[in-house]
Design a protein around this motif. Structure first.
Motif, PDB file in Angstrom:
ATOM      1  N   THR A 123      38.845  30.989  -7.200  1.00  0.00           N
ATOM      2  CA  THR A 123      38.972  32.440  -7.100  1.00  0.00           C
ATOM      3  C   THR A 123      39.977  32.789  -6.008  1.00  0.00           C
ATOM      4  N   PRO A 124      40.309  34.066  -5.858  1.00  0.00           N
ATOM      5  CA  PRO A 124      41.177  34.467  -4.735  1.00  0.00           C
ATOM      6  C   PRO A 124      40.569  34.168  -3.366  1.00  0.00           C
ATOM      7  N   ASP A 125      39.267  33.840  -3.322  1.00  0.00           N
ATOM      8  CA  ASP A 125      38.604  33.540  -2.065  1.00  0.00           C
ATOM      9  C   ASP A 125      38.371  32.042  -1.854  1.00  0.00           C
ATOM     10  N   THR A 126      38.893  31.206  -2.763  1.00  0.00           N
ATOM     11  CA  THR A 126      38.861  29.765  -2.543  1.00  0.00           C
ATOM     12  C   THR A 126      39.701  29.436  -1.316  1.00  0.00           C
ATOM     13  N   LEU A 127      39.284  28.444  -0.558  1.00  0.00           N
ATOM     14  CA  LEU A 127      40.003  28.041   0.651  1.00  0.00           C
ATOM     15  C   LEU A 127      40.984  26.917   0.334  1.00  0.00           C
ATOM     16  N   PHE A 128      42.180  27.017   0.910  1.00  0.00           N
ATOM     17  CA  PHE A 128      43.266  26.055   0.695  1.00  0.00           C
ATOM     18  C   PHE A 128      43.849  25.619   2.036  1.00  0.00           C
ATOM     19  N   ARG A 129      44.314  24.385   2.095  1.00  0.00           N
ATOM     20  CA  ARG A 129      45.083  23.903   3.231  1.00  0.00           C
ATOM     21  C   ARG A 129      46.504  24.435   3.044  1.00  0.00           C
ATOM     22  N   ILE A 130      46.944  25.323   3.925  1.00  0.00           N
ATOM     23  CA  ILE A 130      48.243  25.960   3.700  1.00  0.00           C
ATOM     24  C   ILE A 130      49.374  25.283   4.474  1.00  0.00           C
ATOM     25  N   TYR A 131      49.062  24.295   5.285  1.00  0.00           N
ATOM     26  CA  TYR A 131      50.066  23.518   6.008  1.00  0.00           C
ATOM     27  C   TYR A 131      51.176  24.394   6.592  1.00  0.00           C
ATOM     28  N   SER A 132      52.426  24.226   6.171  1.00  0.00           N
ATOM     29  CA  SER A 132      53.536  24.903   6.865  1.00  0.00           C
ATOM     30  C   SER A 132      53.599  26.408   6.630  1.00  0.00           C
ATOM     31  N   MET A 133      52.748  26.946   5.750  1.00  0.00           N
ATOM     32  CA  MET A 133      52.619  28.403   5.707  1.00  0.00           C
ATOM     33  C   MET A 133      51.947  28.926   6.974  1.00  0.00           C
TER      34      MET A 133
END
Length: 434
Positions: free
Chosen positions: A89-99
């Motif tokens: 979902t839009p609320d799933t957590l992601f590793r965004i690294y260089s973002m």
């Protein structure tokens, strides 16, 4: 282990720069604001997302497009992992690294706009150990054949990767070995014993990191060349010293809380582990889990808050960051950044005569931690992460877009180029129907 070189390429300069180029939409956006009444903004993007989710492909993906003054439209398909069947979902957590870098960059711009430090202020005035830096005579060559830096490192150079600092994911040879020995790693990927990924255990403490980095030779004379670096990680220590607050606390109190970014942090709480998507290594087209949410390395406190690659976020949260920038520092009636800070931070801050990243695309500028479009792409600001996340904002027209995946290296599959093509097609269709 077979495939180590492929995984290590997840943080290769070519991979990261090609992703950074995905953050721009060029000259296709200018009239999109007039298409706001259209209920379906992304049919082509939707088709790409649906094509790439399924057995033998991605377990799940999220994309979004936001128009001026409006909530973003999200497309979410699939699950958080192949064995984690919670819906993505839009609320799933992601590793965004260089973002993470644009977030750190904008925090620095906030302090600059408050007069607490200067864009062209010498770094040594804040961190005295950087006063007398040495530079390699030959890039990635000897670490004993050195010359004095002809000029001091500045805050501008830290923000734009022109300081001459190296990067543990880029450098090779003796200087890479020295950085590894000192624990000058760029972030974290997995608990698995995969050699070559970040190459070493990170040193404990942002202050110790900064002290040890000052002992490593620069790879270029400051202000002479764009070279992906640890500059935004070091900026975290600069922010600590200037603000008098720990870096992670500063971000929480001055960026995340006022922007309404409730799911963005350097560590995932155990209660939120079920929302963290699995990160995969892609080896010869096969998805191999390297960090699952339930046992993720991100459940542990990091060695220090990595200002260049350390954040976990959700598509909804990061869209709020982009929307705040698109609205020139304001969101939900709250001012987070001054308009001047946003306009300056998303402009080309490269030193005179220095070209920005140009691999696999048009030459560009660079702002406070992110790529800046030039010419027909003027106004585009954004960057990407090493696990397949890309985000951009068009400051001129107030539009923002994203895609979130979790796979390394992000160039192993054609998802991101297809997303970029589909996004341009959707924008063109909107313009033709206005």
């Amino acid at each position: 282990m077979k495939g180590v070189s492929e995984l290590e390429a997840a943080l290769d300069r070519r991979a990261l720069l090609s992703l950074g180029l995905c953050a721009g939409l060029g000259s296709l956006l200018p009239s999109l604001v007039r298409a706001a009444e259209l209920p379906e903004l992304m049919p082509h993007v939707r088709a790409v997302i649906e094509k790439w989710v399924g057995p033998g492909k991605f377990p799940g993906l999220v994309a979004s497009l936001g128009l001026p003054g409006q909530e973003a439209q999200f497309i979410a398909r699939g699950s958080d992992g192949f064995t984690d069947l919670d819906p993505m979902t839009p609320d799933t957590l992601f590793r965004i690294y260089s973002m993470t870098k644009p977030v750190t960059g904008m925090a620095a711009m906030q302090l600059i706009s408050q007069g607490k430090m200067g864009l062209d202020q010498p770094l040594y005035e804040i961190l005295p150990q950087y006063r007398h830096m040495k530079v390699q005579d030959t890039y990635d060559g000897s670490i004993t054949a050195l010359h004095p830096a002809p000029r001091p490192i500045t805050i501008r150079q830290l923000l734009t990767h022109t300081s001459g600092l190296g990067y543990s994911i880029i450098q090779q040879g003796p200087i890479a070995e020295l950085m590894a020995a000192k624990g000058l790693t760029a972030g974290r990927v997995t608990r698995l014993p995969v050699p070559g990924i970040f190459r070493s255990q990170a040193v404990e403490g942002l202050d110790v990191f900064a002290d040890r980095l000052a002992e490593v030779p620069l790879v270029y004379d400051p202000g002479t060349k764009w070279s992906y670096s640890l500059g935004l990680d070091l900026m975290g220590r600069v922010i600590e010293v200037v603000s008098g607050q720990p870096f992670d606390i500063y971000l929480q109190e001055n960026i995340f809380t006022p922007t309404g970014m409730d799911d963005t942090s350097f560590q995932v709480a155990p209660a939120d582990a079920g929302r963290l998507a699995t990160n995969y290594g892609v080896l010869e087209g096969i998805f191999v889990p390297i960090d699952e949410g339930a046992t993720s390395i991100y459940l542990e406190k990091p060695a220090f808050p990595f200002g260049g690659a350390g954040l976990v976020s959700s598509p909804r949260d990061y869209d709020r960051f982009l929307r705040m920038l698109a609205q020139l520092g304001e969101i939900d009636g709250k001012r987070v950044l001054t308009e001047e800070a946003v306009r300056l931070g998303t402009s080309n801050l490269l030193p005179p005569g220095v070209a920005g990243p140009s691999m696999m695309g048009p030459a560009s500028g660079f702002g406070a931690g992110g790529r800046v479009g030039l010419g027909e792409e003027a106004g585009i600001f954004g960057w990407a992460g090493a696990a397949g996340t890309v985000a951009m904002v068009d400051i001129v027209h107030g539009i923002r877009s994203q895609i979130f995946a979790q796979f390394m290296p992000p160039t192993a599959l054609n998802l991101l180029p297809e997303f970029q093509t589909a996004l341009k097609a959707d924008v063109m269709a909107l313009l033709q129907r206005r």
